[in-house]
Enzyme design. Structure first.
Site, PDB file in Angstrom:
ATOM      1  N   ARG A 224       5.875 -29.726  41.028  1.00  0.00           N
ATOM      2  CA  ARG A 224       6.115 -30.012  42.442  1.00  0.00           C
ATOM      3  C   ARG A 224       5.510 -31.358  42.816  1.00  0.00           C
ATOM      4  NH1 ARG A 224       9.615 -27.168  41.826  1.00  0.00           N
ATOM      5  NH2 ARG A 224      10.111 -25.176  42.789  1.00  0.00           N
ATOM      6  N   HIS A 272      14.978 -33.761  40.204  1.00  0.00           N
ATOM      7  CA  HIS A 272      14.642 -32.319  40.089  1.00  0.00           C
ATOM      8  C   HIS A 272      15.614 -31.664  39.086  1.00  0.00           C
ATOM      9  CE1 HIS A 272      12.463 -28.878  42.307  1.00  0.00           C
ATOM     10  NE2 HIS A 272      12.858 -28.451  41.112  1.00  0.00           N
TER      11      HIS A 272
HETATM   12  P1  NDP Z   1       3.933 -19.652  36.133  1.00  0.00           P
HETATM   13  O1  NDP Z   1       3.653 -18.974  37.429  1.00  0.00           O
HETATM   14  O2  NDP Z   1       4.494 -18.858  35.003  1.00  0.00           O
HETATM   15  O3  NDP Z   1       2.594 -20.361  35.635  1.00  0.00           O
HETATM   16  C1  NDP Z   1       1.765 -21.053  36.487  1.00  0.00           C
HETATM   17  C2  NDP Z   1       0.534 -21.502  35.706  1.00  0.00           C
HETATM   18  O4  NDP Z   1      -0.248 -22.330  36.552  1.00  0.00           O
HETATM   19  C3  NDP Z   1      -0.356 -20.329  35.274  1.00  0.00           C
HETATM   20  O5  NDP Z   1      -0.816 -20.538  33.966  1.00  0.00           O
HETATM   21  C4  NDP Z   1      -1.512 -20.402  36.259  1.00  0.00           C
HETATM   22  O6  NDP Z   1      -2.753 -19.937  35.752  1.00  0.00           O
HETATM   23  C5  NDP Z   1      -1.603 -21.893  36.492  1.00  0.00           C
HETATM   24  N1  NDP Z   1      -2.284 -22.182  37.759  1.00  0.00           N
HETATM   25  C6  NDP Z   1      -1.923 -21.836  39.008  1.00  0.00           C
HETATM   26  N2  NDP Z   1      -2.828 -22.271  39.909  1.00  0.00           N
HETATM   27  C7  NDP Z   1      -3.782 -22.915  39.194  1.00  0.00           C
HETATM   28  C8  NDP Z   1      -4.978 -23.577  39.544  1.00  0.00           C
HETATM   29  N3  NDP Z   1      -5.403 -23.667  40.813  1.00  0.00           N
HETATM   30  N4  NDP Z   1      -5.724 -24.109  38.546  1.00  0.00           N
HETATM   31  C9  NDP Z   1      -5.333 -24.030  37.240  1.00  0.00           C
HETATM   32  N5  NDP Z   1      -4.203 -23.395  36.849  1.00  0.00           N
HETATM   33  C10 NDP Z   1      -3.437 -22.852  37.815  1.00  0.00           C
HETATM   34  O7  NDP Z   1       4.874 -20.901  36.482  1.00  0.00           O
HETATM   35  P2  NDP Z   1       6.083 -21.515  35.629  1.00  0.00           P
HETATM   36  O8  NDP Z   1       5.540 -21.957  34.318  1.00  0.00           O
HETATM   37  O9  NDP Z   1       7.252 -20.612  35.647  1.00  0.00           O
HETATM   38  O10 NDP Z   1       6.499 -22.762  36.520  1.00  0.00           O
HETATM   39  C11 NDP Z   1       5.575 -23.744  36.934  1.00  0.00           C
HETATM   40  C12 NDP Z   1       6.162 -24.540  38.070  1.00  0.00           C
HETATM   41  O11 NDP Z   1       7.188 -25.391  37.561  1.00  0.00           O
HETATM   42  C13 NDP Z   1       6.873 -23.716  39.143  1.00  0.00           C
HETATM   43  O12 NDP Z   1       5.960 -23.249  40.107  1.00  0.00           O
HETATM   44  C14 NDP Z   1       7.839 -24.699  39.730  1.00  0.00           C
HETATM   45  O13 NDP Z   1       7.202 -25.357  40.797  1.00  0.00           O
HETATM   46  C15 NDP Z   1       8.069 -25.708  38.618  1.00  0.00           C
HETATM   47  N6  NDP Z   1       9.445 -25.714  38.109  1.00  0.00           N
HETATM   48  C16 NDP Z   1      10.156 -26.886  38.185  1.00  0.00           C
HETATM   49  C17 NDP Z   1      11.436 -26.961  37.686  1.00  0.00           C
HETATM   50  C18 NDP Z   1      12.188 -28.260  37.665  1.00  0.00           C
HETATM   51  O14 NDP Z   1      13.393 -28.281  37.366  1.00  0.00           O
HETATM   52  N7  NDP Z   1      11.542 -29.377  37.923  1.00  0.00           N
HETATM   53  C19 NDP Z   1      12.108 -25.769  37.132  1.00  0.00           C
HETATM   54  C20 NDP Z   1      11.242 -24.617  37.046  1.00  0.00           C
HETATM   55  C21 NDP Z   1       9.971 -24.601  37.527  1.00  0.00           C
HETATM   56  P3  NDP Z   1      -2.965 -18.378  35.320  1.00  0.00           P
HETATM   57  O15 NDP Z   1      -2.106 -18.187  34.099  1.00  0.00           O
HETATM   58  O16 NDP Z   1      -4.400 -18.294  35.018  1.00  0.00           O
HETATM   59  O17 NDP Z   1      -2.496 -17.556  36.474  1.00  0.00           O
END
Ligand code: NDP
Length: 309
Positions: A224, A272
């Protein structure tokens, strides 16, 4: 039972086909054809116009057609007492890893220089470090982050990952929590952002973070735009603290015409497009989940609104 559906109109036919192939025979309603809103029990949406999701009194689940859910939670009228189910899709994960590998290789091997040499008709081969000498740091170890870590590790890169909670990924150094964020930055020759947007991750990549990274580092942002303080990144690019950035996501999308990223020679803008939802696999995932809900089960994964993802 009816489903409210909102997506890019241009691909509506593809979605109709995908839903019917996935066995969903429901009555599909759109903003132009809402009918009796009492019939609508499920919403399947990407960036529905604000106000719509709150109009369905019998809504049971909202399915996000994407891994991110801020397009729903940012709607001030969204019914946040209705569970939100995010997209978990192997196709999306693979597409994201391909996008990341593309840019990691582009930066690692300075492919951008060959475009310049080509313009000068220069037959010049330059050297690059061994893959094992390039440190790639991945922020976020969820479905996309873990896959990217494994694939980059398999290509021989020196990979470190960072999440909120501890993780174990063979051959990848896994850090977690705020206390280990600086250690991650220090290892980030190439930094990849795969964090969801939450109050904790907004503006995380600012001037302070950039100073902790190696000189001449690269940034790949595909989660994002609001994770980055844009003015700070532009300054860091100016001073060459950050050598280049591949940005797929932005605070405002589409990226406004007068945005300085467009013209910056060391910024690579994609619209995107890192991992667009695949109609067929996404429709299958959502249709399976709707069937689960209709037979009394609970669809997964449900977003934890406290955590923000
Ligand atoms: P997930 O929810 O599967 O994973 C999120 C990860 O971020 C988890 O490992 C989580 O930790 C970690 N996290 C969240 N908050 C924090 C923090 N404050 N500090 C450290 N680590 C943190 O997400 P996805 O992998 O499915 O997707 C990630 C993002 O990618 C989506 O939210 C979306 O915004 C973006 N996206 C973009 C696309 C594009 O085309 N550009 C397409 C698809 C997604 P923990 O495991 O410990 O909970």
């Amino acid at each position: 039972m009816a489903i409210f559906f909102h997506w890019d109109d241009a691909t509506r036919d593809l979605w109709d086909t995908a839903f019917s192939e996935a066995g969903t025979t429901a009555d599909i309603r759109t903003v132009d054809n809402l009918g009796d809103v009492n019939d609508i029990e499920y919403a399947v949406a990407w960036a529905a116009p604000h106000g719509y999701l709150g109009r369905f009194p019998n809504l049971k689940y909202i399915f996000s057609i994407g891994a991110g859910v801020t397009h729903i939670t940012e709607d001030p009228d969204a019914p946040l007492d209705v569970p939100i189910v995010r997209l978990q899709d192997d196709m999306l994960v693979l597409d994201m890893s391909c996008h990341i590998i593309h840019w990691v290789l582009h930066f690692h091997r300075s492919y951008y220089l060959y475009k310049q040499y080509e313009g000068e008709k220069k037959w010049l081969r330059h050297r690059y470090p061994d893959n094992g000498d390039r440190r790639v740091a991945i922020m976020g170890l969820g479905q996309t982050g873990q896959d990217a870590c494994r694939r980059l590790r398999d290509l021989g890169f020196d990979v470190t990952g960072w999440a909120r909670s501890p993780k174990e990924i063979e051959g990848v150094r896994c850090l977690h929590g705020e206390a280990q964020f600086d250690a991650l930055l220090a290892e980030a020759d190439i930094l990849v952002n795969l964090l969801p947007l939450t109050p904790q991750t907004e503006n995380l990549l600012d001037a302070n973070a950039f100073t902790k990274m190696p000189d001449g580092a690269f940034i790949i942002n595909c989660s994002r735009g609001a994770s980055i303080v844009d003015a700070d990144l532009l300054n860091a690019l100016e001073s060459e603290k950050i050598k280049a950035a591949a940005l797929d996501v932005f605070r405002t999308e589409p990226l406004p015409h007068d945005d300085p990223y467009w013209d910056h020679p060391n910024v690579f803008v994609t619209p995107h497009a890192a991992a667009p939802s695949n109609e067929r696999s996404a429709a299958q995932f959502i249709a399976d989940n709707i069937r689960t809900a209709m037979s009394g089960g609970t669809p997964t994964p449900i977003v934890d609104l406290q955590r923000g993802y």
